[in-house]
Scaffold this motif. Structure first.
Motif, short mmCIF file in Angstrom:
data_model
loop_
_atom_site.label_atom_id
_atom_site.label_comp_id
_atom_site.label_asym_id
_atom_site.label_seq_id
_atom_site.Cartn_x
_atom_site.Cartn_y
_atom_site.Cartn_z
N ARG A 118 -33.41 35.33 -40.12
CA ARG A 118 -31.99 35.48 -39.83
C ARG A 118 -31.27 34.21 -40.22
NH1 ARG A 118 -31.08 36.14 -33.57
NH2 ARG A 118 -28.94 35.93 -34.34
N LEU A 119 -29.95 34.29 -40.36
CA LEU A 119 -29.18 33.12 -40.70
C LEU A 119 -29.16 32.16 -39.51
CD1 LEU A 119 -26.15 34.76 -42.55
CD2 LEU A 119 -28.19 33.71 -43.56
N PRO A 120 -29.10 30.86 -39.76
CA PRO A 120 -29.12 29.89 -38.64
C PRO A 120 -27.97 30.14 -37.67
CG PRO A 120 -29.45 28.77 -40.74
CD PRO A 120 -29.08 30.18 -41.07
N PRO A 121 -28.22 29.99 -36.35
CA PRO A 121 -27.16 30.25 -35.37
C PRO A 121 -26.10 29.16 -35.33
CG PRO A 121 -29.15 29.47 -34.28
CD PRO A 121 -29.50 29.65 -35.72
N ILE A 122 -26.42 27.97 -35.86
CA ILE A 122 -25.48 26.84 -35.85
C ILE A 122 -25.08 26.55 -37.28
CG2 ILE A 122 -25.10 24.46 -35.12
CD1 ILE A 122 -27.39 24.76 -33.17
N ARG A 123 -23.80 26.45 -37.54
CA ARG A 123 -23.31 26.12 -38.87
C ARG A 123 -23.69 24.69 -39.24
NH1 ARG A 123 -19.32 29.38 -41.09
NH2 ARG A 123 -19.62 31.52 -40.35
N SER A 124 -23.91 24.48 -40.51
CA SER A 124 -24.34 23.16 -40.97
C SER A 124 -23.31 22.08 -40.69
CB SER A 124 -24.65 23.21 -42.47
OG SER A 124 -25.67 24.13 -42.75
N TYR A 125 -22.03 22.43 -40.81
CA TYR A 125 -20.99 21.42 -40.58
C TYR A 125 -20.89 21.04 -39.10
CZ TYR A 125 -18.06 25.49 -39.37
OH TYR A 125 -17.56 26.65 -38.81
N VAL A 126 -21.54 21.79 -38.22
CA VAL A 126 -21.63 21.42 -36.80
C VAL A 126 -22.96 20.73 -36.51
CG1 VAL A 126 -21.67 22.30 -34.43
CG2 VAL A 126 -20.11 23.30 -36.11
N THR A 374 -27.39 39.81 -38.80
CA THR A 374 -28.57 40.67 -38.81
C THR A 374 -29.79 39.94 -38.23
OG1 THR A 374 -30.08 41.94 -40.21
CG2 THR A 374 -29.12 39.96 -41.16
N PRO A 375 -30.62 40.64 -37.46
CA PRO A 375 -31.85 40.02 -36.95
C PRO A 375 -32.99 40.03 -37.96
CG PRO A 375 -31.63 42.23 -36.06
CD PRO A 375 -30.38 41.97 -36.87
N ASP A 376 -32.78 40.68 -39.11
CA ASP A 376 -33.84 40.76 -40.11
C ASP A 376 -33.23 40.79 -41.51
OD1 ASP A 376 -36.15 41.11 -41.53
OD2 ASP A 376 -36.59 43.13 -40.81
N LEU A 377 -33.30 39.66 -42.20
CA LEU A 377 -32.76 39.57 -43.54
C LEU A 377 -33.54 40.40 -44.55
CD1 LEU A 377 -31.92 35.76 -43.74
CD2 LEU A 377 -30.28 37.63 -43.79
N ALA A 378 -34.77 40.79 -44.20
CA ALA A 378 -35.59 41.58 -45.12
C ALA A 378 -35.46 43.08 -44.87
CB ALA A 378 -37.06 41.16 -45.00
N HIS A 379 -34.58 43.49 -43.98
CA HIS A 379 -34.45 44.91 -43.65
C HIS A 379 -33.97 45.69 -44.87
CE1 HIS A 379 -33.27 48.60 -41.56
NE2 HIS A 379 -33.98 48.16 -40.53
N PRO A 380 -34.57 46.85 -45.16
CA PRO A 380 -34.19 47.61 -46.38
C PRO A 380 -32.78 48.18 -46.32
CG PRO A 380 -35.79 48.82 -45.04
CD PRO A 380 -35.73 47.45 -44.46
N ASP A 381 -32.19 48.35 -45.12
CA ASP A 381 -30.85 48.93 -45.00
C ASP A 381 -29.78 47.87 -44.72
OD1 ASP A 381 -32.03 51.44 -45.33
OD2 ASP A 381 -32.35 51.68 -43.17
N LEU A 382 -30.06 46.62 -45.04
CA LEU A 382 -29.15 45.53 -44.67
C LEU A 382 -27.76 45.71 -45.26
CD1 LEU A 382 -28.62 42.74 -43.44
CD2 LEU A 382 -29.60 41.72 -45.50
N PHE A 383 -27.67 46.13 -46.52
CA PHE A 383 -26.38 46.21 -47.20
C PHE A 383 -25.87 47.65 -47.35
CE2 PHE A 383 -28.42 42.33 -48.92
CZ PHE A 383 -27.48 41.40 -48.49
N ASN A 384 -26.50 48.62 -46.71
CA ASN A 384 -26.14 50.03 -46.92
C ASN A 384 -24.70 50.33 -46.55
OD1 ASN A 384 -28.64 50.50 -47.90
ND2 ASN A 384 -29.26 52.00 -46.36
N ASN A 385 -24.28 49.90 -45.37
CA ASN A 385 -22.91 50.20 -44.93
C ASN A 385 -21.88 49.54 -45.84
OD1 ASN A 385 -23.82 51.74 -42.78
ND2 ASN A 385 -23.83 50.01 -41.35
#
Length: 466
Positions: A118-126, A374-385
Motif C-alpha cells: 500500500r502507499l505510505p500513510p505519511i506523506r514524504s513532505y511530512v 487501496t490495501p493491496d496495490l497488486a489487486h487485479p481490480d485496482l483500476f477497474n472503477n
C-alpha cells in the motif's frame, strides 16, 4: 609541512578539495543526465524533490568539511566562517543528517509499497522534516552550549551523543533494508541501499578514528593532514555512493544505465518485460473495425487503440487513452507476480492518478481515493472503477468525433488491422512496442512513409486479383 598542518593550505588539502569538487560534478551529471539525454518530463512529488534534496545535502556536507577543518588557509574574521555554522548546522541538519534522512524516507516508502502493498500513510513532505528534527535539536543544543574549540573539535563528553545520533540513523536505515531484503526488486533498489549503508558506516567509523587520533596526538602535524584528507575523500565517495534514483524513479534509473539502448526501456512495460502486446502473425486474418462494436472491445485491438490514442493526443485529451493502455499492460502480468504488478501500479498512480501528475486523468474523487488508499496495490481490480468511468468519458467526448476523423480513415485505408492491428492476445513475454508518451508519429499531420503506401498498394492489387 611547516604550519599548514594546523592552519591549512597543504598540497594534500588542495588535492582533496579538487577531488571533492570533481565528485560533486559527477554527482550533478548523474542526477541530471537522464533528463537531458532521454528528454523525460520532470516528475511530480517526492520522486523529484527527494533526489534534489540529496544533491543539496551532499553539497552542504562537502562544504562543511572544507570550511570547518582548515583545508583552505584563511583567517576566520567573519560570522559566516564560524565553526558553529559549518561544523554544527551545515554538517548536521543540512548535510549528513539530511542525506541519511532522505535515504530513510526512500527505504520507508519501499517497505510500505512492496511489503505492506500500500502507499505510505505519511506523506514524504511530512515524514522527512519530522525525522530531521533530532538533528535540528542537537545542533541547537551545541550552538547554545558552545563546546567546540578553535579547531572546530568537540569536547570529549560530547563525542558520545553525537556518534550515537549518527549511528542511530544508520541503524534505522539498516532496519528498513533488512525488512525488504526478501523482495526481488527489478531496479537495484536493495543493492543501492546496502551500498549506502556500507559507505555511511565506513564514514562514521573513519570520523571517530580521526577524532580520537587527533585528540591524543594533536601535536603530530602529518596525522592531522592525513586524517582530514581521508575525511574529505571519504565524504566525496559517500555522496556519490549514497545518491540513487532507483527508489524514487526506477524507470529513469534503468534508462540511465542503458544510455545506448534508451528506446528499449522508454516505458515501464518494456522495463518490466510485460508480455507481448500482440505482434502481427501473417497466418492470422486481420479483423475489421466495426464502429457499432462497444468501445471497450475495440480498444482491445492494438491498431485501433494506437490510432485512437493518436487522435486523442491531437485533441490534447490523450490522458484517458494512455491510462487505459498502461492499465491494459498491467492486466497482462500474472496475479502470482505481485512485485511486477506493484511496480506497474505505482507507475500508473504516479503518472495518472495523484494530484498534479504529468498526465492526470479526470476521474471522480471517490475513485481516486479508492486507488490511493487501496490495501493491496497488486489487486487485479485496482483500476477497474476508474477505467469504467474513463470509458464513459471517451464514448461521450472522443469516440463520436473519431469516426469522422482522418485517423479512422487512415486506419481503414491501412487494412483495418494489418501492420499489427490485430486483437491482442497475451501469449508471450516479449517487449511491447507501444509508446506511453506522444512522439512525432502521433502528430495528426504526420505523413505516411512511402514504404507503407507501396506495401498497401501491393496488398490491394492482390485482393483485386483474387
Amino acid at each position: 609541512m611547516g604550519s599548514c598542518g594546523k592552519d591549512g593550505g597543504c598540497p594534500s588539502d588542495y588535492i582533496a578539495v579538487a577531488i571533492s569538487l570533481l565528485c560533486f560534478i559527477l554527482l550533478l551529471i548523474k542526477a541530471t543526465l537522464p533528463f537531458l539525454v532521454h528528454k523525460v518530463p520532470r516528475p511530480k512529488g517526492s520522486g523529484f524533490w527527494i533526489p534534489v534534496i540529496q544533491v543539496f545535502a551532499s553539497l552542504n556536507l562537502l562544504l562543511s568539511i572544507v570550511m570547518s577543518i582548515n583545508f583552505l588557509k584563511f583567517k576566520k574574521k567573519h560570522w559566516w566562517q564560524s565553526c558553529y555554522l559549518w561544523a554544527v548546522w551545515v554538517e548536521g541538519p543540512l548535510g549528513f543528517g539530511l542525506l541519511l534522512s532522505c535515504r530513510i524516507v526512500q527505504a520507508f516508502q519501499l517497505y510500505y509499497i512492496f511489503v505492506k502493498r500500500r502507499l505510505p500513510p505519511i506523506r514524504s513532505y511530512v515524514f522527512l522534516p519530522t525525522i530531521v528534527l533530532p538533528w535540528i535539536a542537537g545542533a541547537a543544543l551545541l550552538h547554545k552550549k558552545k563546546p567546540l574549540n578553535e579547531r572546530c573539535h568537540l569536547g570529549t563528553r560530547w563525542i558520545i551523543p553525537v556518534v550515537f545520533l549518527h549511528t542511530t540513523y544508520v541503524a534505522a536505515l539498516v532496519g528498513f533494508t533488512v525488512a525488504i531484503r526478501h523482495i526481488e526488486f527489478r531496479f537495484h533498489e536493495l543493492k543501492d541501499l546496502w551500498r549506502g549503508i556500507l559507505v555511511s558506516t565506513s564514514s562514521v567509523g573513519l570520523w571517530v578514528a580521526a577524532y580520537i587520533l587527533n585528540e591524543i596526538h594533536d601535536d603530530i602535524e602529518w596525522l592531522q593532514v592525513t586524517s582530514r584528507f581521508l575525511l574529505l575523500i571519504m565524504a566525496s565517495i559517500l555522496v556519490l555512493a549514497f545518491f540513487s534514483m532507483s527508489s524514487s524513479q526506477p524507470l529513469l534509473s534503468k534508462m540511465s544505465l542503458r544510455k545506448r539502448e534508451a528506446t528499449e526501456f522508454e516505458t515501464m512495460g518494456r522495463a518490466l518485460g510485460i508480455p507481448d502486446s500482440g505482434l502481427l502473425l501473417q497466418r492470422e486474418p486481420a479483423p475489421d473495425i466495426d464502429p457499432n462494436e462497444p468501445l471497450d472491445k475495440l480498444l482491445l485491438n492494438k491498431g485501433f487503440r494506437q490510432s485512437f490514442m493518436a487522435f486523442a493526443d491531437s485533441c490534447l485529451a490523450g490522458e484517458s487513452v494512455h491510462f487505459y493502455d498502461e492499465a491494459h499492460e498491467l492486466a497482462k502480468i500474472p496475479v502470482n507476480d505481485p512485485v511486477r504488478r506493484i511496480y506497474m501500479a505505482r507507475h500508473i498512480i504516479e503518472k495518472y492518478v495523484i494530484a498534479g501528475a504529468t498526465m492526470e486523468v479526470n476521474i471522480s474523487h471517490r475513485n481516486r481515493q479508492e486507488i490511493l488508499t487501496t490495501p493491496d496495490l497488486a489487486h487485479p481490480d485496482l483500476f477497474n472503477n476508474a477505467l469504467n468511468e474513463l470509458l464513459q468519458l471517451m464514448k461521450m467526448n472522443l469516440a463520436k468525433d473519431y469516426w469522422s476523423s482522418m485517423f479512422f480513415k487512415k486506419l481503414r485505408e491501412d487494412g483495418s488491422g494489418s501492420n499489427g492491428h490485430e486483437l491482442e492476445v497475451v501469449t508471450g513475454w516479449n517487449y511491447s512496442p507501444r509508446l506511453s508518451c506522444v512522439h512525432g508519429e502521433d502528430d495528426p499531420f504526420h505523413e505516411e512513409h512511402p514504404s507503407k503506401s507501396s506495401a498497401h498498394d501491393t496488398n490491394t492489387q492482390d485482393v483485386e486479383q483474387q
